[in-house]
Design an enzyme around this catalytic site. Structure first.
Site, PDB file in Angstrom:
ATOM      1  CG  PHE A 230     -23.019  -0.259  -0.583  1.00 40.41           C
ATOM      2  CD1 PHE A 230     -24.045  -1.098  -1.014  1.00 40.41           C
ATOM      3  CD2 PHE A 230     -22.113  -1.647  -1.514  1.00 40.41           C
ATOM      4  CE1 PHE A 230     -24.487  -1.970  -1.563  1.00 40.41           C
ATOM      5  CE2 PHE A 230     -22.085  -2.746  -1.715  1.00 40.41           C
ATOM      6  CZ  PHE A 230     -23.826  -2.895  -1.928  1.00 40.41           C
TER       7      PHE A 230
ATOM      8  CE1 TYR B 297      -3.241  -3.186   0.563  1.00 47.63           C
ATOM      9  CE2 TYR B 297      -3.287  -2.646   2.464  1.00 47.63           C
ATOM     10  CZ  TYR B 297      -4.344  -3.315   1.114  1.00 47.63           C
ATOM     11  OH  TYR B 297      -4.307  -4.239   1.085  1.00 47.63           O
TER      12      TYR B 297
ATOM     13  CG  HIS C  91      -0.736  -9.128  -0.272  1.00 45.74           C
ATOM     14  ND1 HIS C  91      -0.739  -7.436   0.073  1.00 45.74           N
ATOM     15  CD2 HIS C  91      -1.948  -8.680  -0.970  1.00 45.74           C
ATOM     16  CE1 HIS C  91      -1.556  -6.389  -0.245  1.00 45.74           C
ATOM     17  NE2 HIS C  91      -3.000  -7.116  -0.572  1.00 45.74           N
TER      18      HIS C  91
END
Length: 328
Positions: free
Chosen positions: A208, A56, A122
């Site tokens: 959402f 990340y 990962h």
């Protein structure tokens, strides 16, 4: 917030965790102060399980968390991070002991800790037996560097093989009302073996939210830009369906994000979703999911509005899905 156990024999953590990929700018620019404020809010709401990864931002997310931990030594967070992906000379998977040890040591350094509660592979290196990889991770446990073993986006059969070597604490996969593959065996296998199932992207990468994201505004670095579900004509079709879900949530006095989190929690007591956000305001909606209680009527209406398989388009591009074990 209510708590759930992070795998058989694992620690109790808040039922809703926090995915920290956004701290590295995957969904738009952010800054250290905003990220730290989000972590402050997490502590206030009882969100004490943080999920990050070396990949990340090539350590940026871990550095953000590490700077927060240093400034707040009594933070109370349980930390999970991931390794197994290398980017040089090109992106590939390496689950060798030497590579994983380098990755783990570098993650611990950025986080400013000598131990993480959970360490994930990962992406699995397909050519290397998962039994060998599990043995490597078991060594890290014995050395006091990690508390438990995790795998991301593997198949149920792979989990069984790994778990036969050493108990696995958690498996992480994308799971939400628009990504349902884990229902085809992974959720059930985790429950059988006493493994926590950790859904990432439980709010469908922003779909959402109260308002749909606009793909036209996505930066070139935005992870969603190349995902088929966010491309036309798929995107328009998905929005049209989700408008009905938004109306349902409004009729109940719930936010769509909170309802989506509540739905994942409702699928099993061993499930601990890790929605990602970079702001306090969004986190407030996400933790609402812990307080929502569905009736059978609610469950039936959600199923009617969003039946399994409703989403238009693949969740990943062909390039992004490399390394994911597709078991059905």
């Amino acid at each position: 917030m209510k708590t759930r156990q992070l795998g058989k024999g694992g620690p109790q953590v808040g039922a809703v965790g926090l995915g920290c990929m956004s701290f590295a700018g995957f969904y738009g620019e952010t800054d250290l102060a905003t990220s730290h404020d989000t972590l402050d809010a997490a502590r206030e709401y009882g969100v004490d399980f943080l999920d990050t990864a070396l990949i990340y931002g090539m350590g940026k997310s871990e550095e953000v968390i590490g700077s927060y931990l240093k400034a707040n030594p009594n933070h109370g967070f349980k930390i999970a991070t991931k390794g197994g992906i290398e980017t040089q000379p090109t992106r590939h998977f390496n689950n060798s002991e030497a590579s994983l040890r380098r990755a783990l040591e570098s993650s611990l350094k950025r986080l400013g800790v000598d131990y993480v509660d959970l360490y994930y592979i990962h992406r699995r290196e397909a050519e290397r037996p998962i039994e060998e990889v599990t043995e490597t991770l078991a060594k890290f446990i014995k050395e006091g560097k990690i508390g438990g073993i995790g795998y991301s986006e593997i198949a149920p059969s792979s989990l069984r093989r790994a778990h036969a070597v050493h108990p696995v604490m958690a498996v992480q996969s994308e799971y939400s009302l628009w990504t349902r593959q884990p229902e085809m065996g992974m959720i059930q296998t985790c429950a059988e073996l006493g493994v926590a199932f950790v859904p990432f992207s439980p709010v469908a990468r922003g779909m959402f939210a109260d308002a749909f994201p606009d793909p036209a505004d996505f930066a070139e670095t935005d992870f969603r830009k190349k995902q088929p579900r966010f491309m036309e004509e798929n995107f328009a079709a998905n929005c049209k369906i989700l408008e009905r879900f938004q109306d349902f949530c409004t009729s109940r006095g719930w936010s769509p994000a909170g309802t989506a989190i509540a739905w994942t929690l409702d699928q099993g007591s061993h499930i601990i979703p890790i929605p990602g956000t970079r702001t306090r305001a969004h986190l407030e909606q996400l933790v609402e999911g812990d307080a929502i209680e569905f009736t059978d009527e609610d469950r039936a209406e959600i199923k009617r509005i969003l039946p399994i398989g409703w989403a238009h388009g693949d969740r990943y591009s062909d390039a992004q899905i490399v390394g994911v074990e597709r078991y059905c």
